[in-house]
Write a protein that holds these residues in place. Structure first.
Motif, PDB file in Angstrom:
ATOM      1  N   CYS A 156       0.845  -1.196   0.000  1.00 60.89           N
ATOM      2  CA  CYS A 156       0.000   0.000   0.000  1.00 60.89           C
ATOM      3  C   CYS A 156       0.883   1.249   0.000  1.00 60.89           C
ATOM      4  CB  CYS A 156      -0.897   0.030   1.242  1.00 60.89           C
ATOM      5  SG  CYS A 156      -2.229  -1.166   1.277  1.00 60.89           S
ATOM      6  N   SER A 157       0.354   2.338  -0.541  1.00 61.57           N
ATOM      7  CA  SER A 157       1.034   3.618  -0.408  1.00 61.57           C
ATOM      8  C   SER A 157       0.983   4.068   1.045  1.00 61.57           C
ATOM      9  CB  SER A 157       0.366   4.665  -1.297  1.00 61.57           C
ATOM     10  OG  SER A 157      -0.939   4.945  -0.824  1.00 61.57           O
ATOM     11  N   ILE A 158       1.793   5.050   1.402  1.00 60.60           N
ATOM     12  CA  ILE A 158       1.795   5.565   2.773  1.00 60.60           C
ATOM     13  C   ILE A 158       0.411   6.082   3.185  1.00 60.60           C
ATOM     14  CG2 ILE A 158       2.675   7.417   4.254  1.00 60.60           C
ATOM     15  CD1 ILE A 158       5.397   6.993   3.000  1.00 60.60           C
ATOM     16  N   SER A 203      10.358   9.439  -8.335  1.00 65.47           N
ATOM     17  CA  SER A 203       9.213  10.295  -8.054  1.00 65.47           C
ATOM     18  C   SER A 203       7.989   9.500  -7.633  1.00 65.47           C
ATOM     19  CB  SER A 203       8.860  11.140  -9.287  1.00 65.47           C
ATOM     20  OG  SER A 203       8.413  10.307 -10.340  1.00 65.47           O
ATOM     21  N   ALA A 204       8.057   8.164  -7.784  1.00 69.27           N
ATOM     22  CA  ALA A 204       6.907   7.323  -7.452  1.00 69.27           C
ATOM     23  C   ALA A 204       6.727   7.262  -5.939  1.00 69.27           C
ATOM     24  CB  ALA A 204       7.106   5.911  -8.007  1.00 69.27           C
ATOM     25  N   PRO A 205       5.477   7.082  -5.444  1.00 62.50           N
ATOM     26  CA  PRO A 205       5.247   6.974  -4.004  1.00 62.50           C
ATOM     27  C   PRO A 205       6.034   5.816  -3.407  1.00 62.50           C
ATOM     28  CG  PRO A 205       3.184   7.254  -5.184  1.00 62.50           C
ATOM     29  CD  PRO A 205       4.248   7.020  -6.211  1.00 62.50           C
ATOM     30  N   VAL A 206       6.612   6.017  -2.242  1.00 65.82           N
ATOM     31  CA  VAL A 206       7.330   4.962  -1.547  1.00 65.82           C
ATOM     32  C   VAL A 206       6.317   3.988  -0.974  1.00 65.82           C
ATOM     33  CG1 VAL A 206       8.940   4.462   0.325  1.00 65.82           C
ATOM     34  CG2 VAL A 206       9.170   6.573  -1.002  1.00 65.82           C
ATOM     35  N   LYS A 207       6.507   2.708  -1.258  1.00 64.52           N
ATOM     36  CA  LYS A 207       5.580   1.697  -0.775  1.00 64.52           C
ATOM     37  C   LYS A 207       6.112   1.103   0.517  1.00 64.52           C
ATOM     38  CE  LYS A 207       3.214   2.045  -4.651  1.00 64.52           C
ATOM     39  NZ  LYS A 207       1.875   2.563  -4.728  1.00 64.52           N
ATOM     40  N   VAL A 208       5.539   1.458   1.625  1.00 61.96           N
ATOM     41  CA  VAL A 208       5.999   0.953   2.907  1.00 61.96           C
ATOM     42  C   VAL A 208       4.803   0.605   3.767  1.00 61.96           C
ATOM     43  CG1 VAL A 208       8.106   2.337   2.887  1.00 61.96           C
ATOM     44  CG2 VAL A 208       6.073   3.224   4.014  1.00 61.96           C
ATOM     45  N   LYS A 209       5.055  -0.240   4.722  1.00 65.74           N
ATOM     46  CA  LYS A 209       4.033  -0.556   5.715  1.00 65.74           C
ATOM     47  C   LYS A 209       4.136   0.453   6.845  1.00 65.74           C
ATOM     48  CE  LYS A 209       2.571  -4.177   8.890  1.00 65.74           C
ATOM     49  NZ  LYS A 209       2.829  -5.542   9.367  1.00 65.74           N
ATOM     50  N   MET A 210       3.043   1.082   7.193  1.00 72.13           N
ATOM     51  CA  MET A 210       3.035   2.084   8.248  1.00 72.13           C
ATOM     52  C   MET A 210       3.127   1.414   9.608  1.00 72.13           C
ATOM     53  SD  MET A 210       2.872   5.291   8.924  1.00 72.13           S
ATOM     54  CE  MET A 210       2.253   5.951   7.383  1.00 72.13           C
ATOM     55  N   GLU A 211       4.197   1.689  10.346  1.00 72.76           N
ATOM     56  CA  GLU A 211       4.354   1.135  11.688  1.00 72.76           C
ATOM     57  C   GLU A 211       3.773   2.095  12.715  1.00 72.76           C
ATOM     58  OE1 GLU A 211       5.299  -1.756  12.395  1.00 72.76           O
ATOM     59  OE2 GLU A 211       6.002  -2.374  10.423  1.00 72.76           O
ATOM     60  N   PRO A 212       2.974   1.618  13.640  1.00 67.65           N
ATOM     61  CA  PRO A 212       2.389   2.506  14.648  1.00 67.65           C
ATOM     62  C   PRO A 212       3.431   3.031  15.626  1.00 67.65           C
ATOM     63  CG  PRO A 212       1.825   0.228  15.095  1.00 67.65           C
ATOM     64  CD  PRO A 212       2.524   0.242  13.759  1.00 67.65           C
ATOM     65  N   THR A 213       3.158   4.188  16.201  1.00 70.13           N
ATOM     66  CA  THR A 213       4.023   4.822  17.187  1.00 70.13           C
ATOM     67  C   THR A 213       3.328   4.796  18.538  1.00 70.13           C
ATOM     68  OG1 THR A 213       3.087   6.932  16.498  1.00 70.13           O
ATOM     69  CG2 THR A 213       5.160   6.298  15.491  1.00 70.13           C
ATOM     70  N   PRO A 214       3.947   5.293  19.612  1.00 72.88           N
ATOM     71  CA  PRO A 214       3.356   5.140  20.953  1.00 72.88           C
ATOM     72  C   PRO A 214       1.942   5.694  21.076  1.00 72.88           C
ATOM     73  CG  PRO A 214       5.622   5.827  21.123  1.00 72.88           C
ATOM     74  CD  PRO A 214       5.269   5.879  19.661  1.00 72.88           C
ATOM     75  N   ASN A 215       1.231   5.149  22.018  1.00 75.07           N
ATOM     76  CA  ASN A 215      -0.201   5.431  22.152  1.00 75.07           C
ATOM     77  C   ASN A 215      -0.473   6.885  22.528  1.00 75.07           C
ATOM     78  OD1 ASN A 215      -2.833   4.524  22.042  1.00 75.07           O
ATOM     79  ND2 ASN A 215      -2.933   4.117  24.228  1.00 75.07           N
ATOM     80  N   ASP A 216      -1.528   7.454  21.925  1.00 71.20           N
ATOM     81  CA  ASP A 216      -1.959   8.821  22.204  1.00 71.20           C
ATOM     82  C   ASP A 216      -3.254   8.756  23.011  1.00 71.20           C
ATOM     83  OD1 ASP A 216      -3.844  11.187  20.473  1.00 71.20           O
ATOM     84  OD2 ASP A 216      -2.241  11.733  21.823  1.00 71.20           O
ATOM     85  N   ARG A 217      -3.453   9.707  23.892  1.00 70.08           N
ATOM     86  CA  ARG A 217      -4.639   9.665  24.748  1.00 70.08           C
ATOM     87  C   ARG A 217      -5.926   9.766  23.945  1.00 70.08           C
ATOM     88  NH1 ARG A 217      -6.849  14.681  25.635  1.00 70.08           N
ATOM     89  NH2 ARG A 217      -5.628  16.491  24.965  1.00 70.08           N
TER      90      ARG A 217
END
Length: 223
Positions: A19-21, A78-92
């Motif tokens: 998937c795209s970012i 110039s093409a979109p970077v295809k990466v898996k989005m890794e979650p970051t620390p929890n937000d309230r």
């Protein structure tokens, strides 16, 4: 628990990292709320790993190795970077799971500098922060009971509800729901009466208003 989810193909693409970012961000936000989809992605990752283990490594000589390495190099920078989005620390603001929006938000949802579009609809644009050509990414805030003008889509739209909810001609949606729309749909989202609706939207083409609101369409073109 969420009642509306990404389809199997979307989850497979997310698990594969194809998937795209912006698309990954939408799926990852849904995963914040949805245990079933998190488990499904986990199973897909395990399946992919098991399949890789069954593949016999091919022997390579120097020329074959150079060819392999060349095939892995990106040819269109110039093409979109295809990466898996890794979650970051929890937000309230998101209590169910980790919040991947944290890397883009300067503050909490409640304290964002919302840009007013109409008296009852506001927007916080994330497009320049996500910075992937061909996508528009934003947070939308719709006041309780307010209605978005009826529209369809020139491409696809992913919406993930972060708080509150809305209804349209096709259903009623609540916190965590993942809603996919495209050119085959016409709808007019209306925030539920009890609280404001805040949602993440990802589009790969502008909206297309219908009815008399279509006079706004020339102003919807992207730069």
């Amino acid at each position: 628990m969420s009642a509306y989810h990404p389809d199997d193909m979307t989850l497979m693409n997310y698990a594969a990292g194809s998937c795209s970012i912006p698309e990954s961000l939408a799926v990852a936000m849904h995963l914040c709320f949805c245990h079933d989809c998190r488990q499904h992605v986990k199973n897909l990752n395990h399946l992919g790993g098991a399949l890789l283990e069954t593949i016999k490594p091919a022997s390579t000589d120097d020329e074959a190795f150079e060819t392999l390495m060349s095939s892995l190099e990106p040819h269109d920078h110039s093409a979109p970077v295809k990466v898996k989005m890794e979650p970051t620390p929890n937000d309230r603001a998101i209590q169910h799971f980790t919040n991947p929006l944290l890397r883009y938000l300067p503050t909490s949802l409640a304290d964002l500098p919302w840009q007013r579009q109409t008296k009852e609809i506001s927007k916080f644009d994330l497009t320049s922060l996500v910075n992937v050509k061909g996508f528009q990414v934003a947070l939308q805030k719709i006041s309780a009971g307010a209605k978005v003008p009826k529209h369809t889509h020139k491409g696809f739209e992913y919406t993930v509800i972060l708080s509150g909810g809305y209804s349209d001609e096709l259903g009623v949606y609540h916190e965590g729901d993942f809603i996919a729309r495209d050119a085959s749909h016409k709808h007019s989202p209306t925030a539920l009466q009890n609280e404001d609706c805040i949602c993440l939207t990802v589009l790969n083409a502008p909206l297309k208003f219908t009815g008399w609101y279509r006079v706004l369409n020339p102003f919807m073109a992207w730069n």
